[in-house]
Design an enzyme around this catalytic site. Structure first.
Site, PDB file in Angstrom:
ATOM      1  N   GLY A  11       0.817  -1.223   0.000  1.00  0.00           N
ATOM      2  CA  GLY A  11       0.000   0.000   0.000  1.00  0.00           C
ATOM      3  C   GLY A  11       0.847   1.267   0.000  1.00  0.00           C
ATOM      4  N   ALA A  12       1.995   1.213  -0.682  1.00  0.00           N
ATOM      5  CA  ALA A  12       2.919   2.360  -0.622  1.00  0.00           C
ATOM      6  C   ALA A  12       2.763   3.318  -1.789  1.00  0.00           C
ATOM      7  CB  ALA A  12       4.360   1.863  -0.535  1.00  0.00           C
ATOM      8  N   ARG A  14       0.419   5.448  -2.222  1.00  0.00           N
ATOM      9  CA  ARG A  14      -0.082   6.758  -1.769  1.00  0.00           C
ATOM     10  C   ARG A  14      -0.210   6.742  -0.244  1.00  0.00           C
ATOM     11  NH1 ARG A  14      -6.015   6.160  -1.280  1.00  0.00           N
ATOM     12  NH2 ARG A  14      -6.584   4.118  -2.092  1.00  0.00           N
ATOM     13  N   ASN A  89       1.308  -2.270   5.390  1.00  0.00           N
ATOM     14  CA  ASN A  89       0.604  -0.982   5.529  1.00  0.00           C
ATOM     15  C   ASN A  89      -0.743  -0.964   4.811  1.00  0.00           C
ATOM     16  OD1 ASN A  89       0.487   2.165   5.673  1.00  0.00           O
ATOM     17  ND2 ASN A  89       0.417   1.675   3.490  1.00  0.00           N
ATOM     18  N   SER A 141      -3.911   0.353  14.376  1.00  0.00           N
ATOM     19  CA  SER A 141      -4.644   1.617  14.567  1.00  0.00           C
ATOM     20  C   SER A 141      -5.048   1.704  16.032  1.00  0.00           C
ATOM     21  CB  SER A 141      -5.905   1.636  13.700  1.00  0.00           C
ATOM     22  OG  SER A 141      -6.746   2.703  14.098  1.00  0.00           O
ATOM     23  N   TYR A 154     -13.122  -3.136  10.943  1.00  0.00           N
ATOM     24  CA  TYR A 154     -11.810  -2.469  10.920  1.00  0.00           C
ATOM     25  C   TYR A 154     -11.102  -2.628  12.279  1.00  0.00           C
ATOM     26  CZ  TYR A 154      -8.408   1.331  10.184  1.00  0.00           C
ATOM     27  OH  TYR A 154      -7.252   2.074  10.061  1.00  0.00           O
TER      28      TYR A 154
HETATM   29  P1  NAP Z   1      -4.880   5.003   1.891  1.00  0.00           P
HETATM   30  O1  NAP Z   1      -4.421   6.375   1.534  1.00  0.00           O
HETATM   31  O2  NAP Z   1      -6.280   4.600   1.612  1.00  0.00           O
HETATM   32  O3  NAP Z   1      -3.874   3.957   1.230  1.00  0.00           O
HETATM   33  C1  NAP Z   1      -4.082   2.586   1.374  1.00  0.00           C
HETATM   34  C2  NAP Z   1      -3.134   1.854   0.454  1.00  0.00           C
HETATM   35  O4  NAP Z   1      -3.425   0.435   0.548  1.00  0.00           O
HETATM   36  C3  NAP Z   1      -3.329   2.248  -1.011  1.00  0.00           C
HETATM   37  O5  NAP Z   1      -2.068   2.368  -1.633  1.00  0.00           O
HETATM   38  C4  NAP Z   1      -4.117   1.068  -1.555  1.00  0.00           C
HETATM   39  O6  NAP Z   1      -3.865   0.795  -2.911  1.00  0.00           O
HETATM   40  C5  NAP Z   1      -3.559  -0.076  -0.749  1.00  0.00           C
HETATM   41  N1  NAP Z   1      -4.450  -1.234  -0.800  1.00  0.00           N
HETATM   42  C6  NAP Z   1      -5.781  -1.268  -0.533  1.00  0.00           C
HETATM   43  N2  NAP Z   1      -6.264  -2.509  -0.716  1.00  0.00           N
HETATM   44  C7  NAP Z   1      -5.216  -3.281  -1.123  1.00  0.00           C
HETATM   45  C8  NAP Z   1      -5.086  -4.637  -1.483  1.00  0.00           C
HETATM   46  N3  NAP Z   1      -6.121  -5.479  -1.443  1.00  0.00           N
HETATM   47  N4  NAP Z   1      -3.864  -5.092  -1.868  1.00  0.00           N
HETATM   48  C9  NAP Z   1      -2.787  -4.245  -1.921  1.00  0.00           C
HETATM   49  N5  NAP Z   1      -2.865  -2.956  -1.576  1.00  0.00           N
HETATM   50  C10 NAP Z   1      -4.062  -2.468  -1.192  1.00  0.00           C
HETATM   51  O7  NAP Z   1      -4.680   4.710   3.468  1.00  0.00           O
HETATM   52  P2  NAP Z   1      -3.763   5.436   4.565  1.00  0.00           P
HETATM   53  O8  NAP Z   1      -4.595   6.426   5.256  1.00  0.00           O
HETATM   54  O9  NAP Z   1      -2.464   5.829   3.978  1.00  0.00           O
HETATM   55  O10 NAP Z   1      -3.566   4.209   5.577  1.00  0.00           O
HETATM   56  C11 NAP Z   1      -2.454   3.332   5.526  1.00  0.00           C
HETATM   57  C12 NAP Z   1      -2.565   2.366   6.699  1.00  0.00           C
HETATM   58  O11 NAP Z   1      -2.623   3.085   7.926  1.00  0.00           O
HETATM   59  C13 NAP Z   1      -3.834   1.512   6.646  1.00  0.00           C
HETATM   60  O12 NAP Z   1      -3.536   0.199   7.113  1.00  0.00           O
HETATM   61  C14 NAP Z   1      -4.758   2.219   7.613  1.00  0.00           C
HETATM   62  O13 NAP Z   1      -5.717   1.354   8.149  1.00  0.00           O
HETATM   63  C15 NAP Z   1      -3.765   2.697   8.653  1.00  0.00           C
HETATM   64  N6  NAP Z   1      -4.261   3.817   9.453  1.00  0.00           N
HETATM   65  C16 NAP Z   1      -4.561   5.029   8.872  1.00  0.00           C
HETATM   66  C17 NAP Z   1      -5.015   6.070   9.676  1.00  0.00           C
HETATM   67  C18 NAP Z   1      -5.341   7.431   9.095  1.00  0.00           C
HETATM   68  O14 NAP Z   1      -5.735   8.332   9.853  1.00  0.00           O
HETATM   69  N7  NAP Z   1      -5.182   7.643   7.800  1.00  0.00           N
HETATM   70  C19 NAP Z   1      -5.192   5.872  11.048  1.00  0.00           C
HETATM   71  C20 NAP Z   1      -4.896   4.636  11.596  1.00  0.00           C
HETATM   72  C21 NAP Z   1      -4.412   3.615  10.796  1.00  0.00           C
HETATM   73  P3  NAP Z   1      -4.676   1.518  -4.108  1.00  0.00           P
HETATM   74  O15 NAP Z   1      -4.227   2.919  -4.136  1.00  0.00           O
HETATM   75  O16 NAP Z   1      -4.179   0.722  -5.259  1.00  0.00           O
HETATM   76  O17 NAP Z   1      -6.118   1.339  -3.784  1.00  0.00           O
END
Ligand code: NAP
Length: 246
Positions: A11-12, A14, A89, A141, A154
């Site tokens: 998931g790197a 973005r 991630n 999280s 989640y």
């Molecule tokens: P994001 O911007 O939605 O990015 C998620 C990434 O995961 C994207 O690159 C996406 O790919 C990829 N992904 C989704 N489904 C996938 C699959 N089946 N196989 C491979 N890759 C997949 O999320 P983020 O906010 O950066 O979050 C990253 C991590 O931190 C997540 O685990 C999230 O639960 C955790 N987190 C985030 C927050 C927050 O406030 N943002 C808080 C707590 C925890 P595509 O672009 O190709 O869809």
């Protein structure tokens, strides 16, 4: 065989994962991005990594697919010669109250967020064991620690990462493989940018440090956990949440 360390980051393309990739690249780490969308979605990240002077490659793969993750890990080892660091991630949300949550909402979130981590760990650890070196960090999280109405799937997936991480730490410690989790609070991403000012103000009240975190705050924690400074740290859950959950 790469002379730099090699990190596989899911998931790197973005968001938080892209900042983790850029941060590790600045430490002279070669990067294998494993992501779901077409490579063009990660073009900006790939360009930044190459500019940092490291080797960066993109692998399209659904982390919830056991066979596909095995194939991609084998390919990455063929291309880079090794995997020193695994950052789990990739993650999604499908928020609904349990009353309205469908079986498919539960299955999809658990299979990407939790089984995805198992898949990667299962396929990467044989290579790490051979080298007697490995650093695994999975992104949980605070919601997995405190629960959150509307996020049963989640929260369960993120709590599952904690149990998985502690078990991996125990099973692989003797091979010099550490496993830790980072538990972000509210981080400034596209998701939180979409909130109204009123919603943001309500959030700030829950956070002693009074602000949302940046993706860099999470990347800094990952950078530390994969560094030599953290060589004696395994099985921990490092909260990076401005004190939201104490
Ligand atoms: P994001 O911007 O939605 O990015 C998620 C990434 O995961 C994207 O690159 C996406 O790919 C990829 N992904 C989704 N489904 C996938 C699959 N089946 N196989 C491979 N890759 C997949 O999320 P983020 O906010 O950066 O979050 C990253 C991590 O931190 C997540 O685990 C999230 O639960 C955790 N987190 C985030 C927050 C927050 O406030 N943002 C808080 C707590 C925890 P595509 O672009 O190709 O869809």
């Amino acid at each position: 065989m790469s002379e730099n360390r090699v990190a596989l980051i899911t998931g790197a393309g973005r968001g938080i994962g892209a900042t983790i990739a850029r941060t590790l690249a600045a430490e002279k780490t070669d990067i294998a991005i494993v992501d779901y969308s077409d490579e063009s979605a990660a073009a900006e990240t790939l360009a930044a990594l190459k500019e940092a002077g490291v080797t960066a490659r993109y692998y399209r793969c659904d982390v919830s697919d056991f066979a596909a993750t095995k194939a991609v890990v084998d390919q990455i080892v063929k291309d880079f010669g090794k995997i020193d660091i695994l950052v789990n991630n990739a993650g999604i949300t499908a928020d609904k109250l349990i009353m309205r949550m469908e079986e498919a909402d539960w299955d999809r979130v658990l299979s990407i967020n939790l089984k995805g981590c198992f898949n990667m760990i299962k396929h990467v650890t044989p290579y790490m064991m051979r080298k007697r070196y490995g650093r695994i960090v999975s992104i949980s999280s605070v919601v997995g620690l405190m629960g959150n109405a509307g996020q049963a799937n989640y929260a369960a997936s993120k709590a599952g990462i904690v149990g998985l991480t502690k078990t991996v730490a125990k099973e692989f410690g003797a091979r010099n493989i550490t496993a830790n989790a980072v538990a972000p609070g509210f981080i400034k991403t596209a998701m939180t940018d979409a909130l109204t000012e009123e919603q943001k103000q309500a959030m700030y009240k829950l956070i002693p440090l009074g602000a949302l975190g940046e993706t860099q705050d999470i990347a800094n924690a990952v950078k530390f956990l994969v560094s030599d400074d953290a060589r004696y740290i395994t099985g921990v859950v490092l909260k990076v949440d401005g004190g939201m959950y104490i």
